[in-house]
Design an enzyme around this catalytic site. Structure first.
Site, mmCIF file in Angstrom:
data_model
loop_
_atom_site.group_PDB
_atom_site.id
_atom_site.type_symbol
_atom_site.label_atom_id
_atom_site.label_comp_id
_atom_site.label_asym_id
_atom_site.label_seq_id
_atom_site.Cartn_x
_atom_site.Cartn_y
_atom_site.Cartn_z
ATOM 1 N N GLY A 89 0.886 -1.354 0.005
ATOM 2 C CA GLY A 89 0.071 -0.125 -0.044
ATOM 3 C C GLY A 89 1.054 1.271 -0.136
ATOM 4 O O GLY A 89 1.306 1.589 -1.080
ATOM 5 N N GLN A 120 -23.502 32.688 19.948
ATOM 6 C CA GLN A 120 -21.930 32.974 19.621
ATOM 7 C C GLN A 120 -21.179 31.626 19.585
ATOM 8 O O GLN A 120 -20.119 31.450 18.727
ATOM 9 C CB GLN A 120 -21.271 33.926 20.601
ATOM 10 C CG GLN A 120 -20.159 34.677 20.093
ATOM 11 C CD GLN A 120 -19.428 35.493 21.047
ATOM 12 O OE1 GLN A 120 -19.254 35.338 22.203
ATOM 13 N NE2 GLN A 120 -19.231 36.685 20.420
ATOM 14 N N GLU A 138 -4.478 7.444 -1.912
ATOM 15 C CA GLU A 138 -3.446 8.312 -2.729
ATOM 16 C C GLU A 138 -2.440 8.720 -1.883
ATOM 17 O O GLU A 138 -1.951 9.963 -1.986
ATOM 18 C CB GLU A 138 -4.205 9.422 -3.684
ATOM 19 C CG GLU A 138 -5.070 8.839 -4.771
ATOM 20 C CD GLU A 138 -5.211 9.717 -6.100
ATOM 21 O OE1 GLU A 138 -4.353 10.704 -6.366
ATOM 22 O OE2 GLU A 138 -6.137 9.728 -6.582
ATOM 23 N N SER A 189 -1.971 9.973 5.212
ATOM 24 C CA SER A 189 -1.426 11.498 5.645
ATOM 25 C C SER A 189 -0.021 11.202 6.161
ATOM 26 O O SER A 189 0.679 12.057 5.734
ATOM 27 C CB SER A 189 -2.483 11.961 6.906
ATOM 28 O OG SER A 189 -3.524 12.385 6.535
HETATM 29 C C1 LIG Z 1 -11.766 3.058 -0.920
HETATM 30 C C2 LIG Z 1 -10.191 3.136 -1.104
HETATM 31 C C3 LIG Z 1 -10.177 3.338 -2.598
HETATM 32 C C4 LIG Z 1 -8.830 2.907 -3.166
HETATM 33 N N1 LIG Z 1 -8.653 3.063 -4.483
HETATM 34 C C5 LIG Z 1 -7.308 2.769 -4.959
HETATM 35 C C6 LIG Z 1 -6.972 2.772 -6.272
HETATM 36 O O1 LIG Z 1 -8.128 3.101 -7.113
HETATM 37 N N2 LIG Z 1 -6.165 2.122 -6.773
HETATM 38 C C7 LIG Z 1 -4.973 1.766 -5.907
HETATM 39 O O2 LIG Z 1 -4.010 1.274 -6.478
HETATM 40 N N3 LIG Z 1 -4.930 1.756 -4.644
HETATM 41 C C8 LIG Z 1 -6.173 2.268 -4.004
HETATM 42 N N4 LIG Z 1 -6.387 2.412 -2.662
HETATM 43 C C9 LIG Z 1 -5.289 1.966 -2.098
HETATM 44 C C10 LIG Z 1 -4.952 2.854 -0.865
HETATM 45 O O3 LIG Z 1 -4.044 3.940 -1.754
HETATM 46 C C11 LIG Z 1 -3.944 2.169 0.040
HETATM 47 O O4 LIG Z 1 -4.995 1.659 1.133
HETATM 48 C C12 LIG Z 1 -3.202 3.421 0.716
HETATM 49 O O5 LIG Z 1 -1.989 3.623 -0.139
HETATM 50 C C13 LIG Z 1 -2.717 2.754 2.162
HETATM 51 O O6 LIG Z 1 -2.101 1.658 2.081
HETATM 52 P P1 LIG Z 1 -2.577 0.342 2.995
HETATM 53 O O7 LIG Z 1 -4.019 0.274 3.147
HETATM 54 O O8 LIG Z 1 -1.916 -0.984 2.567
HETATM 55 O O9 LIG Z 1 -1.891 0.944 4.354
HETATM 56 P P2 LIG Z 1 -0.317 0.680 5.065
HETATM 57 O O10 LIG Z 1 0.378 0.950 4.036
HETATM 58 O O11 LIG Z 1 -0.437 -0.719 5.515
HETATM 59 O O12 LIG Z 1 -0.492 1.738 6.250
HETATM 60 C C14 LIG Z 1 -1.119 1.411 7.351
HETATM 61 C C15 LIG Z 1 -0.670 2.622 8.309
HETATM 62 O O13 LIG Z 1 0.719 2.543 8.373
HETATM 63 C C16 LIG Z 1 1.292 3.889 8.214
HETATM 64 N N5 LIG Z 1 2.475 3.851 7.272
HETATM 65 C C17 LIG Z 1 2.870 2.913 6.715
HETATM 66 N N6 LIG Z 1 4.114 3.167 5.948
HETATM 67 C C18 LIG Z 1 4.686 4.208 7.020
HETATM 68 C C19 LIG Z 1 5.830 4.898 6.943
HETATM 69 N N7 LIG Z 1 6.894 4.587 6.334
HETATM 70 N N8 LIG Z 1 5.814 6.052 7.863
HETATM 71 C C20 LIG Z 1 4.746 6.113 8.724
HETATM 72 N N9 LIG Z 1 3.685 5.954 8.603
HETATM 73 C C21 LIG Z 1 3.625 4.582 7.756
HETATM 74 C C22 LIG Z 1 0.282 4.386 7.181
HETATM 75 O O14 LIG Z 1 0.412 5.965 7.334
HETATM 76 C C23 LIG Z 1 -1.047 4.003 7.676
HETATM 77 O O15 LIG Z 1 -1.536 4.904 8.960
HETATM 78 C C24 LIG Z 1 -7.674 2.506 -2.203
HETATM 79 C C25 LIG Z 1 -7.903 2.376 -0.778
HETATM 80 C C26 LIG Z 1 -9.222 2.541 -0.415
HETATM 81 C C27 LIG Z 1 -9.611 2.284 1.008
#
Ligand SMILES: Cc1cc2nc3c(=O)[nH]c(=O)nc-3n(C[C@H](O)[C@H](O)[C@H](O)COP(=O)(O)OP(=O)(O)OC[C@H]3O[C@@H](n4cnc5c(N)ncnc54)[C@H](O)[C@@H]3O)c2cc1C
Length: 390
Positions: A140, A288, A372, A375
């Site tokens: 992700g 207010q 995308e 945060s």
């Molecule tokens: C409704 C929805 C639509 C989506 N649409 C698309 C799409 O069209 N195409 C596509 O390709 N993807 C899509 N996504 C995927 C989305 O981009 C990913 O879910 C997102 O990038 C986060 O990846 P993850 O879910 O694996 O979370 P993880 O990467 O596992 O992250 C989990 C937590 O760990 C934190 N974290 C991870 N690494 C670090 C770091 N190095 N430093 C600090 N914090 C960190 C993250 O901030 C998060 O809080 C979609 C997701 C959802 C839920």
């Protein structure tokens, strides 16, 4: 970056006549055609086909596609405006056009060859929805750890793997799909493929049942020995990472726009309700304490919009925009959460029910901090830039 003459520097929210006209037509469409169906689409988790068709007919699916390919010949800024305006009414509608315009069309326009543009852009502008398939169960935030493989078989590639979280996938006819042709080369093996829905070995899997933006489909993709002709490689083999990074850098400005629109919608609902709801013999808007909340919400919306418009205008002028885009998405998604939460509070008990629109906006806001680039990933980008400046 300094304007030649101070009078050249227009305020960020000043729109030219064309943009103003475009904005008001999208606003009108959203209010008249989408608003009546927002609740039922949220409940069913399905986006109405007739509204999707109207979005194509209005040109909202091919904003930047040149007229010669059947598009609107518009600008990136207009795409951001459209995403923002739709999100005021329905953030699901907004993300549908966001993915189509700022990720898929954008990638094809920048990296597609003439033949690919002729083959796909006219359909993308008029009738075919598309998806951007990068994420997987194991990749992700660490997107380039993707494990979908592409094997070179001469005149075609054979793809195998799974994709997760793919927006628009339930309805899409085309998938911009990232796979690795040379895992030993790491991210330098990542390649972008144009995969059509009916290619043998390609299948759209389970649709997610989500907290928010429920009318926007999010599905798994199953890729089992999928045969993709060589002419369907977008850009160069091994340059998919560049396509992914650069499209997402731009796309996140529009997600900032989506979150700004969402916050604007929540503010409008709260303002209208505060004027109407009476307690202690007068409208709650007269207190207010409520005014301060509304003022805070309006300030958050304005600040988010300024960050988003600035990033969009920088990108459009060909100036560096990476940090500003990350800040815009980071701040706007935070603002959307804050403003939608406060809107629920202004509504009191009814704000907590599905009879009023703000609980949906509150649920929808959460996604802004996740897709995308989460945060945290935006903060990583911003901090890197701070360090690089010493
Ligand atoms: C409704 C929805 C639509 C989506 N649409 C698309 C799409 O069209 N195409 C596509 O390709 N993807 C899509 N996504 C995927 C989305 O981009 C990913 O879910 C997102 O990038 C986060 O990846 P993850 O879910 O694996 O979370 P993880 O990467 O596992 O992250 C989990 C937590 O760990 C934190 N974290 C991870 N690494 C670090 C770091 N190095 N430093 C600090 N914090 C960190 C993250 O901030 C998060 O809080 C979609 C997701 C959802 C839920």
């Amino acid at each position: 970056m300094v304007a030649a003459n101070p009078s050249d520097a227009l305020p960020l929210t000043c729109l030219n006549e064309e943009d103003r006209f475009f904005q008001s037509s999208v606003r009108q469409f959203a209010r008249e055609q989408i608003a009546p169906h927002v609740r039922s689409m949220d409940e069913s988790g399905v986006f109405r086909k007739d509204i999707l068709q109207q979005m194509f007919a209005l040109g909202l699916m091919g904003i930047e596609i040149p007229e010669e390919f059947g598009g609107q010949g518009g600008t990136f800024f207009q795409a951001v405006l459209a995403v923002e305006e739709l999100a005021v009414v329905d953030p699901s509608a907004a993300v549908i056009i966001d993915v189509q315009n700022t990720l898929v069309n954008n990638a094809l326009l920048r990296w597609g060859n003439e033949e690919q543009k002729k083959r796909y852009l006219p359909r993308l502008a008029t009738s075919m929805l598309a998806s951007y398939a990068l994420s997987e169960a194991g990749s992700g935030s660490d997107a380039f750890a993707l494990t979908t493989r592409a094997e070179d078989r001469g005149d075609h590639f054979i793809l195998n793997g799974r994709k997760l979280w793919i927006t628009n996938a339930a309805e899409a006819g085309l998938f911009l799909l990232f796979a690795n042709v040379a895992p030993e080369a790491g991210y330098k093996g990542i390649t972008c493929f144009l995969v059509e829905r009916d290619f043998a070995g390609f299948q759209v899997g389970k649709k997610e049942d989500k907290l928010g933006i429920r009318a926007s489909s999010t599905c798994e993709l199953i890729i089992d020995n999928c045969r993709v002709p060589k002419e369907n490689v977008l850009g160069e083999v091994g340059k998919g990472y560049k396509i992914a990074i650069e499209t997402l850098n731009e796309g996140r400005i529009a997600i900032g726009g989506q979150m700004t629109g969402l916050a604007q919608g929540a503010l409008q609902h709260a303002l209208a309700y505060a004027r109407e709801r009476k307690q202690f013999g007068k409208p709650i808007a007269d207190f207010q304490g409520v005014q301060f909340e509304l003022a805070e919400m309006a300030t958050q919306v304005e600040a988010a919009r300024l960050l988003v418009y600035n990033a969009a205008r920088l990108k459009e002028r060909g100036l560096p925009f990476l940090t500003e885009a990350a800040m815009a998405k980071y701040f706007a998604s935070q603002a959307a959460e804050t403003v939608a939460s406060k809107a629920v509070e202004v509504f009191g008990g009814v704000g907590f029910t599905k009879d009023y629109p703000v609980e949906k906006l509150y649920r929808d806001a959460k996604i802004g901090r996740i897709y995308e680039g989460t945060s945290n990933m935006q903060r990583v980008t911003i901090a890197k830039q701070l360090y690089s400046k010493g």
